[in-house]
Design a protein around this motif. Structure first.
Motif, mmCIF file in Angstrom:
data_model
loop_
_atom_site.group_PDB
_atom_site.id
_atom_site.type_symbol
_atom_site.label_atom_id
_atom_site.label_comp_id
_atom_site.label_asym_id
_atom_site.label_seq_id
_atom_site.Cartn_x
_atom_site.Cartn_y
_atom_site.Cartn_z
ATOM 1 N N ARG A 160 0.432 8.344 -5.623
ATOM 2 C CA ARG A 160 -0.523 8.272 -4.406
ATOM 3 C C ARG A 160 -1.166 6.937 -4.861
ATOM 4 N NH1 ARG A 160 -5.248 12.766 -5.119
ATOM 5 N NH2 ARG A 160 -6.392 11.699 -6.670
ATOM 6 N N GLY A 190 1.050 -1.191 -0.003
ATOM 7 C CA GLY A 190 0.054 0.164 0.139
ATOM 8 C C GLY A 190 1.112 1.183 0.063
ATOM 9 N N ALA A 192 -4.688 4.924 -4.858
ATOM 10 C CA ALA A 192 -6.070 5.511 -4.761
ATOM 11 C C ALA A 192 -6.881 4.317 -3.842
ATOM 12 C CB ALA A 192 -6.471 5.255 -6.240
ATOM 13 N N ALA A 193 -8.188 4.682 -3.766
ATOM 14 C CA ALA A 193 -9.018 3.861 -2.699
ATOM 15 C C ALA A 193 -9.095 2.421 -3.279
ATOM 16 C CB ALA A 193 -10.639 4.572 -2.786
ATOM 17 N N ASP A 194 -9.063 2.210 -4.712
ATOM 18 C CA ASP A 194 -8.910 0.849 -5.189
ATOM 19 C C ASP A 194 -7.693 0.074 -5.140
ATOM 20 O OD1 ASP A 194 -7.587 2.149 -7.116
ATOM 21 O OD2 ASP A 194 -8.902 1.594 -8.929
ATOM 22 N N GLY A 195 -6.828 0.743 -4.361
ATOM 23 C CA GLY A 195 -5.312 -0.155 -4.413
ATOM 24 C C GLY A 195 -4.512 0.291 -5.552
#
Length: 416
Positions: free
Chosen positions: A386, A365, A388-391
């Protein structure tokens, strides 16, 4: 001769005082041609003088160690230019009379004269003087159409024009000699670091050069639309990538009992704060930004020191993207994750999204695969990465590319 040279200098004075802007186009072009021919003929005269001076040993008689050293001091030349002048004078002097005459009358430039002389001298002895004479005449006749580089290539194949019956055998013999010469003269030299640069020079035989090209050519293409590196810079970066890949394989022979690895020494506070200078084992300095980038992956061992130079850490395993973690990173990113880059995973380093030096964890992560070029680009700070929320990793461009800084992903390796 002094009187004639003084007259020539007077003619140059007249030319210097001429009003060039008033010349018609035709006279301007003709004057350029005439000036070039005069300069070449004077250069030929100068080479003849140098050759005579060298033959008499005047430079050594006056206390110099060589004619080149004497010319360097007297004419205020660089050492390289002085040596080239002596060698060129000897080459023109040893050339067939038609070559010397053509240089003196301006039919050949000095550089063309050197090329023709060397081409004729390289002809095999078994070709005989008649073939050499024909080759000389042909090469001189080509001089008004071809520059020295092309003329040199034609000189390598001149036998096919003047003596095709011996050309094949001579070409094979010449190739054998060239291969042996290349094998003997092969070398690579790395100079001492100066102003942050190390000069790489050398000669490679044809086979080794081909291997080098095959290794770096896949990495020499521009790495996406924002790659502004020159071709030379891309080749330099590609060579570095090949070396990193070789170190990563673990198959290189040991050096003093240790596997080949790059060790960078830096104070812990300097590494964390991004200030101060890192030092290689050779003593060469590195900028803090370079050390922070190198600290991302396993080809480099950071030797982190405390305030009293005590070694606090040498390449902690939890810093490195190795084993199952690297395999997971490769499965997720497929290759360099930077938008538009096609570099495969084997050419990539694991990069900490939050830098390891800043306390970033070595986890999937907090990781992204980057090729060498985009790894350096990201450490310069214009782009931001970065997770993201979906990895998946996504990149925010700088303001000058996109004022909204909309996140971008690499769709080359993964369709997401």
């Amino acid at each position: 001769m002094l009187r004639a040279l003084a007259q020539a200098a007077g003619a140059v004075d007249d030319c210097v005082e001429a009003t060039l802007w008033a010349l018609p186009d035709g006279e301007l072009l003709a004057s350029l041609d005439a000036a070039h021919m005069a300069a070449q003929r004077l250069a030929a005269v100068q080479l003849a003088l140098v050759r005579e001076l060298d033959a008499r040993g005047l430079a050594v008689a006056q206390g110099a160690s060589s004619t080149a050293v004497w010319l360097r001091e007297r004419l205020r030349l660089s050492g390289r230019s002085a040596r080239q002048m002596v060698q060129l004078a000897a080459t023109i002097d040893a050339a067939p009379p038609p070559v010397r005459d053509a240089v003196l009358d301006g039919s050949l430039t000095v550089e063309q004269g050197r090329v023709v002389a060397e081409a004729v001298a390289a002809l095999p002895v078994e070709a005989g003087p008649e073939v050499a004479e024909k080759a000389t005449e042909l090469l001189i006749s080509w001089a008004d159409r071809f520059d020295p580089t092309i003329l040199s290539r034609l000189g390598e194949r001149v036998l096919t024009h003047v003596a095709p019956d011996v050309a094949d055998q001579a070409e094979l013999a010449a190739l054998d000699r060239a291969t042996e010469r290349a094998e003997t003269r092969r070398h690579v030299t790395l100079s001492e670091p100066k102003d942050g640069q190390v000069r790489l020079t050398g000669n490679l035989d044809t086979e080794t050069a081909s291997l080098l090209r095959e290794a770096i050519d896949p990495l020499c293409a521009p790495a996406g639309e924002h790659d502004e590196r020159s071709p030379g810079q891309r080749r330099a970066d590609a060579l570095g990538e090949v070396c990193r890949l070789a170190l990563r394989t673990g198959h290189l022979p040991d050096n003093g009992g240790d596997r080949p690895q790059l060790v960078v020494t830096m104070a812990l506070d300097a590494l964390v704060n991004g200030v101060g200078v890192g030092t290689l084992e050779t003593g060469a300095p590195l900028t803090p930004g370079t050390v922070r980038r190198l600290a991302c992956d396993s080809a480099v061992l950071p030797a982190v020191l405390g305030g009293n130079s005590q070694i606090l850490d040498v390449g902690r395993q939890r810093r490195l993207f190795t084993g199952p973690l690297r395999r997971a990173l490769v499965l997720r990113d497929g290759g360099c994750a930077f938008p538009g880059c096609d570099r495969p995973s084997r050419w990539c380093d694991g990069h900490h999204v939050r830098h390891w030096a800043d306390g970033g964890a070595t986890t999937l992560g907090n990781a992204v695969l980057l090729c060498g070029h985009h790894h350096r680009l990201l450490h310069r700070g214009d782009w931001t990465v970065r997770i993201a929320a979906d990895g998946q990793p996504e990149f925010l461009p700088p303001d000058w590319i996109d004022p909204l800084r909309a996140p971008r992903r690499n769709l080359y390796h993964r369709r997401c």
